[in-house]
Design a protein around this motif. Structure first.
Motif, PDB file in Angstrom:
ATOM      1  N   LEU A   1       2.716  41.558  42.437  1.00 53.96           N
ATOM      2  CA  LEU A   1       3.320  42.737  43.063  1.00 53.96           C
ATOM      3  C   LEU A   1       3.933  43.662  42.012  1.00 53.96           C
ATOM      4  O   LEU A   1       3.734  44.880  42.047  1.00 53.96           O
ATOM      5  N   GLU A   2       4.676  43.092  41.078  1.00 53.28           N
ATOM      6  CA  GLU A   2       5.308  43.898  40.029  1.00 53.28           C
ATOM      7  C   GLU A   2       4.262  44.561  39.138  1.00 53.28           C
ATOM      8  O   GLU A   2       4.411  45.718  38.742  1.00 53.28           O
TER       9      GLU A   2
ATOM     10  N   ALA B   1       2.813  47.438  41.106  1.00 51.19           N
ATOM     11  CA  ALA B   1       3.776  48.545  41.171  1.00 51.19           C
ATOM     12  C   ALA B   1       3.853  49.269  39.827  1.00 51.19           C
ATOM     13  O   ALA B   1       3.952  50.504  39.784  1.00 51.19           O
TER      14      ALA B   1
ATOM     15  N   GLY C   1       0.880  51.499  39.547  1.00 54.59           N
ATOM     16  CA  GLY C   1       1.055  52.646  40.433  1.00 54.59           C
ATOM     17  C   GLY C   1       2.029  53.665  39.875  1.00 54.59           C
ATOM     18  O   GLY C   1       1.764  54.872  39.915  1.00 54.59           O
ATOM     19  N   ILE C   2       3.128  53.199  39.345  1.00 50.91           N
ATOM     20  CA  ILE C   2       4.119  54.114  38.775  1.00 50.91           C
ATOM     21  C   ILE C   2       3.557  54.800  37.542  1.00 50.91           C
ATOM     22  O   ILE C   2       3.729  56.005  37.342  1.00 50.91           O
TER      23      ILE C   2
ATOM     24  N   PHE D   1       9.873  47.206  34.571  1.00 52.95           N
ATOM     25  CA  PHE D   1       8.943  46.377  35.341  1.00 52.95           C
ATOM     26  C   PHE D   1       8.353  45.264  34.471  1.00 52.95           C
ATOM     27  O   PHE D   1       8.124  44.160  34.946  1.00 52.95           O
TER      28      PHE D   1
END
Length: 165
Positions: free
Chosen positions: A69-70, A73, A76-77, A88
């Protein structure tokens, strides 16, 4: 004596080369981001299916899903902002060390200095997050005018997060 046509041609060639270079770099950038995001999603699905096939899920498995998940993310960021969110990466490291600690204690049942070392590493990473958060709020790498975001009195962007890590 300057030759204007030659100077104009030189500027045109320079502009063309710069535009073509930017196109190639950005194309590679997006292709690599899609590849990393796809591989991360694929690995998460394979891990999840392995958990379902096994018939039970452990805390190690849940923490592995948090790592995926991290990573997702983070991709995505990075895709949206073109900034690598260093926090992250540290969160992933903390989750991985926590997973190692839980696995070691649950399988070996004998606490030793390894538990202390891993716990110390987690503490150091948590302190690193504090340093990065403080530094990004006090010394942002992108000003509010450049990013188009409005900043509040507390130095936070409109989404509640500091602008840069």
């Amino acid at each position: 004596m300057k030759i204007n046509w030659a100077e104009n041609l030189r500027h045109s060639v320079h502009d063309l080369a710069e535009s073509l270079g930017n196109l190639l770099v950005e194309s590679f950038h997006y292709l690599a981001l899609f590849a990393i995001g796809g591989i991360t999603a694929w690995a998460a699905v394979v891990a999840f299916l392995g958990m379902v096939e096994k018939g039970h899920i452990t805390v190690d498995d849940i923490l592995l899903l948090f790592i995926y998940l991290e990573l997702g993310a983070m991709v995505g960021i990075y895709f949206k902002t073109n900034h690598m969110p260093v926090r992250f990466l540290i969160y992933v490291a903390i989750t991985a060390l926590t997973r190692l600690l839980i696995s070691d204690v649950s399988h070996h049942h004998s606490p030793d200095m390894g538990v202390v070392y891993v716990s110390g590493a987690i503490l150091l990473l948590a302190l690193a997050i504090l340093v990065v958060r403080y530094a990004s709020s006090q010394f942002p790498s992108v000003s509010a005018e450049k990013s188009g975001q409005k900043r509040s009195q507390s130095g936070q962007a409109s989404d509640g997060e500091p602008e840069a890590d």
